[in-house]
Design an enzyme around this catalytic site. Structure first.
Site, short mmCIF file in Angstrom:
data_model
loop_
_atom_site.label_atom_id
_atom_site.label_comp_id
_atom_site.label_asym_id
_atom_site.label_seq_id
_atom_site.Cartn_x
_atom_site.Cartn_y
_atom_site.Cartn_z
N ASP A 176 6.30 -8.73 8.45
CA ASP A 176 6.28 -8.03 7.17
C ASP A 176 6.59 -6.53 7.31
OD1 ASP A 176 5.75 -7.57 4.43
OD2 ASP A 176 3.63 -7.18 4.84
N GLU A 414 -1.55 -11.78 14.90
CA GLU A 414 -1.54 -12.96 14.04
C GLU A 414 -0.69 -14.11 14.54
OE1 GLU A 414 -0.90 -11.97 9.93
OE2 GLU A 414 -2.90 -11.13 9.81
N ASN A 469 -7.85 -10.00 11.22
CA ASN A 469 -7.29 -9.49 9.96
C ASN A 469 -7.82 -10.38 8.84
OD1 ASN A 469 -5.84 -7.83 11.65
ND2 ASN A 469 -3.89 -8.92 11.41
N TYR A 471 -8.20 -10.92 4.47
CA TYR A 471 -7.76 -10.48 3.14
C TYR A 471 -8.54 -11.16 2.02
CZ TYR A 471 -4.10 -7.77 5.35
OH TYR A 471 -3.43 -6.82 6.09
N TYR A 475 -5.27 -11.89 -0.63
CA TYR A 475 -4.55 -13.18 -0.54
C TYR A 475 -5.51 -14.35 -0.79
CZ TYR A 475 -0.77 -10.46 1.56
OH TYR A 475 0.21 -9.54 1.81
N GLU A 506 -7.46 -5.51 10.11
CA GLU A 506 -6.66 -5.33 8.88
C GLU A 506 -7.48 -5.82 7.70
OE1 GLU A 506 -2.74 -7.12 8.55
OE2 GLU A 506 -2.21 -6.44 10.57
N TRP A 551 -5.74 -1.62 6.28
CA TRP A 551 -4.31 -1.93 6.28
C TRP A 551 -3.74 -1.42 4.97
CZ3 TRP A 551 -1.05 -3.11 9.97
CH2 TRP A 551 0.25 -3.49 9.62
N LYS A 570 0.10 -1.45 0.52
CA LYS A 570 -1.33 -1.43 0.86
C LYS A 570 -1.75 -0.11 1.49
CE LYS A 570 -1.76 -6.41 1.34
NZ LYS A 570 -0.34 -6.77 1.44
C1 GCB Z 1 -0.91 -9.24 7.78
C2 GCB Z 1 0.05 -8.76 8.80
C3 GCB Z 1 0.75 -7.49 8.37
C4 GCB Z 1 1.13 -7.58 6.90
C5 GCB Z 1 -0.15 -7.73 6.09
C6 GCB Z 1 0.12 -7.82 4.58
O1 GCB Z 1 -1.81 -9.99 8.04
O2 GCB Z 1 -0.55 -8.57 10.06
O3 GCB Z 1 1.88 -7.30 9.17
O4 GCB Z 1 1.84 -6.47 6.48
O5 GCB Z 1 -0.79 -8.91 6.49
O6 GCB Z 1 0.09 -6.79 3.92
O7 GCB Z 1 0.38 -8.90 4.10
#
Ligand code: GCB
Length: 600
Positions: A176, A414, A469, A471, A475, A506, A551, A570
Site C-alpha cells: 500500500d 504483515e 498491526n 485496525y 477495517y 500500526e 499509522w 491515515k
Molecule cells: C497495513 C499495512 C500498511 C497499510 C495500512 C493501511 O496493515 O501494513 O502498509 O498502509 O495497513 O493503511 O491500510
C-alpha cells in the site's frame, strides 16, 4: 558496508544533479542505449524518484526499464587510488554501465551497492549509464502481483475476454504505497588507498557502569610493501581520547561512559587507521535487552511512542529528502515521540545518522512486505523470495549494525502467518535465526503481523518482541468504537498469556484534513482522535504493552484505487506536514507518557 566519507585518506565526489533520462520503449538493451548518449532525453534530478518529476501518465505509471545517463570526469590524480562507484539505493533493480561496459548489477531497491571502476575509467569524458527496472513480481521484495490483481487497486472483472483486452503491462504492487522508482538515493564516487579499511564492527557492552567496546576492523586490497597494523582510537564528543588499541580485533574499556539514551544521544567516534587509510565511525554506548515482558534500554523499561513512516514526499517521491527528514524528526520531538519503524523497507543511511544524533529509536525493517494478500490459495509455494530475503537481511544488518538508534530488526511486515501457519513458520524461523547470527550486537528480532485469526499464528509467538498491526475501528468494526474497544481488549487477553513484550506497530484511521464533525464519523478529524483514544485506553490497561506506533506519521501516495482518495490519509500530519487534530491529541498524551518506566 561503510558510508563514503571524505578525510585525509579518502575523497568523495557526489554525482547529485540533473541527469539525462529516457523511459525504455522495449528496445533500450537491443539498441544498446548504454553505449551512446541517449537520443532525445528528458532531464531529471538525481537522487529522486522519476515518477512525479515529469508530467504524464507515461512517467508516473511506467512499468519496466528506464535509462539514466551522466557524463563524468575523474581527476587523473585520483587514479592511483581505488576508485569506487556507490549507489545509496536504486529502485528496484539496476544495471550500471561505464563507457558501455557493465560495471555491476543489483537487485532490491532500498540498500546500497558499489563497485570498483578503475579498470573502466578513461581519461577525459566517461559515460555513466544506469538502467533501472521498477517491476515487482513473485520473486522480488517487495512483492508484486504478476497477473495484475492490484492490492487496493481496482479488482479485475471476472471476464477473461475483458481482462485480455484492457490490460496493458502495469505494475501491480502487493503493498500500500506508490511504487516510486529510480535513483532514489545519492550516487557517489569515492576513493581509498589500494590497501584499505573495508568494514568496522563495533559492539558496546555495558556492565556495572563501565563500557567495554569490542571492535573489529576488516582490511582488504593490495597490502603493497607493508601496510602496517591497525590502530583504533576512541574519542568522546569533546574530542578527548577515551581509549586506544592496536590490532584488527580487540576490546577496549571506556571508563565512566556517557550513554546513548533516547532523546539524549551521545556519540563516540572510533578512528581506525591502517597503512595509508583511515576511517571514522560513530557509535553509541547503550544496551538493549528483553526481560520478561519488558524492553530495556540501558537497563530501564522503555516505552515506544511514535509511528510507522514512509519515505514519501511531493515531487521527490521516495527519493531522499533531507530537509523533510530533519523536519520529521523535529515534529516527532514536538509530539513527544521517541521512535519509528522504517516501514516497509530500509531507509536512507543519512536518516539513520540523523536518528543516532537526535536520539530517536528505530525499528529497522526489510523490504519483505506483501507476502500475504492474494496468496492464500497457493500460499508460500507461490513465490520465490527466500534467497533474496536472506540477502536483504544480511545486507541490511551489514549496513546498519553500528547504529545506536537501531533497537530491533523487523524481518517482514504483515506476511500471512495464519492461513498456512506451518508454511509461514518454516519460511520465517530460519530468517529469524539468520538475523540473530548476522547482528554482532544481537538485537531483538521481530516480524510485524497483520489483523488475522491470531490464535492460529505459530510464528509471531516465537519472536523476541511481538509486533502487531490492528485496525479495530477502521477495517474491522469501522465506525463502531465500542465494538473496537471490546475486540481489542479480548485480543489483548490472548497475548498477555504469552509473557512477552508486545507492541502495536500500526493502528489508524483515514482522515481527510479539514473534515470536521461535531459528532465524529469515519474520515473526520474528530473520529481519528476518538479512535486513538479508544485504542490507547486498552493499551494503557496492559502492562506487557511496550509501545504504540500510530499509522502513519504523514499521509502518503499509494496506487490509485477505490479505497484511496489521493493516497493513504491515515497520517497524523498531511503529506505537507500540517498537523491534524490527532497530532495535537498525541502531543498532549506523549508529553505525559515517559520514555522509561511507563508500565512500572
Ligand atoms: C497495513 C499495512 C500498511 C497499510 C495500512 C493501511 O496493515 O501494513 O502498509 O498502509 O495497513 O493503511 O491500510
Amino acid at each position: 558496508m561503510l558510508y563514503p566519507k571524505i578525510n585525509d585518506a579518502r575523497t568523495v565526489m557526489d554525482l547529485s544533479g540533473i541527469w539525462d533520462f529516457k523511459l525504455d520503449d522495449g528496445k533500450g538493451f537491443e539498441e544498446k542505449w548504454m553505449e551512446e548518449p541517449l537520443a532525445d532525453p528528458v532531464q531529471v534530478a538525481v537522487p529522486a524518484s522519476y515518477n512525479d518529476q515529469i508530467e504524464g501518465v507515461g512517467y508516473r505509471d511506467h512499468c519496466g526499464w528506464a535509462f539514466y545517463q551522466k557524463e563524468i570526469e575523474i581527476p587523473k590524480i585520483l587514479l592511483s587510488q581505488r576508485v569506487v562507484l556507490r549507489f545509496g539505493a536504486v529502485t528496484h533493480s539496476a544495471k550500471v554501465y561505464l563507457n558501455g561496459e557493465l560495471v555491476c548489477e543489483h537487485q532490491g531497491g532500498f540498500l546500497p551497492f558499489e563497485a570498483e571502476i578503475n579498470h573502466l575509467v578513461q581519461p577525459g569524458k566517461n559515460l555513466l549509464c544506469v538502467a533501472v527496472d521498477n517491476r515487482v513480481n513473485y520473486s522480488t521484495l517487495p512483492i508484486g502481483n504478476e497477473v495484475g490483481a492490484a492490492f487496493f487497486g481496482s479488482d479485475l472483472p471476472d471476464i477473461p475476454s475483458v481482462n485480455e483486452t484492457v490490460q496493458k503491462p502495469h505494475n501491480a504492487p502487493n503493498f500500500d504505497f506508490f511504487n516510486y522508482a529510480g535513483i532514489n538515493r545519492p550516487v557517489k564516487i569515492y576513493t581509498t588507498p589500494k590497501a584499505y579499511i573495508r568494514d568496522i564492527v563495533l559492539v558496546p557492552e555495558l556492565k556495572d557502569g563501565e563500557a567495554k567496546v569490542h571492535y573489529r576492523v576488516e582490511c582488504a586490497g593490495d597490502a603493497g610493501e607493508d601496510s602496517g597494523e591497525v590502530t583504533v582510537r576512541f574519542f568522546d564528543e569533546e574530542g578527548e581520547e577515551a581509549a586506544c588499541a592496536r590490532g584488527s580485533e580487540g576490546t577496549v574499556l571506556i571508563e565512566n561512559p556517557h550513554l546513548w539514551q533516547p532523546g539524549n544521544a551521545y556519540l563516540y567516534t572510533a578512528k581506525a587507521e591502517y597503512g595509508e587509510d583511515m576511517y571514522e565511525e560513530k557509535f553509541g554506548v547503550r544496551s538493549i535487552e528483553i526481560r520478561g515482558t519488558q524492553f530495556l534500554i540501558n537497563g530501564e523499561p522503555f516505552y515506544f511512542k511514535g509511528f510507522g513512516k514512509h519515505e514519501d514526499s511531493e515531487v521527490h517521491g521516495r527519493g531522499i529528502n533531507e530537509p523533510m527528514n530533519v523536519k520529521d524528526l523535529s515534529l516527532m520531538k514536538w509530539l513527544g515521540a521517541n521512535s519509528f519503524r522504517t516501514s516497509h523497507y530500509p531507509y536512507a543511511e543519512e536518516m539513520l545518522d540523523l536518528c543516532d544524533r537526535e536520539g530517536i529509536v528505530v525499528i529497522d525493517e526489510t523490504t519483505a512486505v506483501g507476502l500475504n494478500f492474494g496468496w492464500n490459495d497457493e500460499g508460500y509455494a507461490k513465490f520465490h523470495t527466500k534467497e533474496h530475503h536472506e540477502q536483504v537481511i544480511r545486507d541490511l544488518i551489514a549496513r546498519d549494525k553500528n547504529h545506536p538508534c537501531v533497537a530491533v530488526w523487523s524481518i517482514a511486515n504483515e506476511p500471512d502467518t495464519e492461513k498456512q501457519p506451518q508454511a509461514a513458520h518454516d519460511y520465517f524461523m530460519p530468517l529469524y535465526h539468520l538475523a540473530h547470527e548476522c547482528d554482532p550486537q544481537d538485537r531483538p528480532v521481530t516480524l510485524v503481523i497483520c489483523q488475522n485469526d491470531y490464535t492460529r499464528d505459530i510464528t509471531a509467538p516465537e519472536m523476541d518482541i511481538i509486533c502487531a498491526n490492528r485496525y479495530y475501528g477502521w477495517y474491522v468494526f469501522g465506525g463502531d468504537l465500542d465494538a473496537a474497544e471490546r475486540a481489542m481488549r479480548t485480543e489483548m487477553k490472548y497475548w498477555e498469556k504469552l509473557g512477552k513484550p508486545w507492541m502495536l506497530t500500526e493502528y489508524g484511521a483515514d482522515t481527510v484534513a479539514g473534515l470536521h464533525k461535531a459528532t465524529g464519523n469515519m474520515f473526520s478529524e474528530e473520529y481519528q482522535v476518538d479512535y486513538y483514544k479508544t485504542i490507547n485506553k486498552v493499551l494503557d490497561e496492559c502492562g506487557f504493552v511496550v509501545g504504540e506506533h500510530a499509522w502513519n506519521f504523514a499521509d502518503f501516495a499509494t496506487i490509485q484505487g477505490t479505497l484511496r482518495v489521493d493516497g493513504n490519509k491515515k497520517g497524523l500530519f498531511t503529506r505537507e506536514r500540517r498537523p491534524k487534530l490527532a497530532a495535537h491529541y498525541f502531543r498532549h498524551r506523549w508529553h505525559e507518557v515517559p520514555d522509561f518506566g511507563y508500565k512500572g
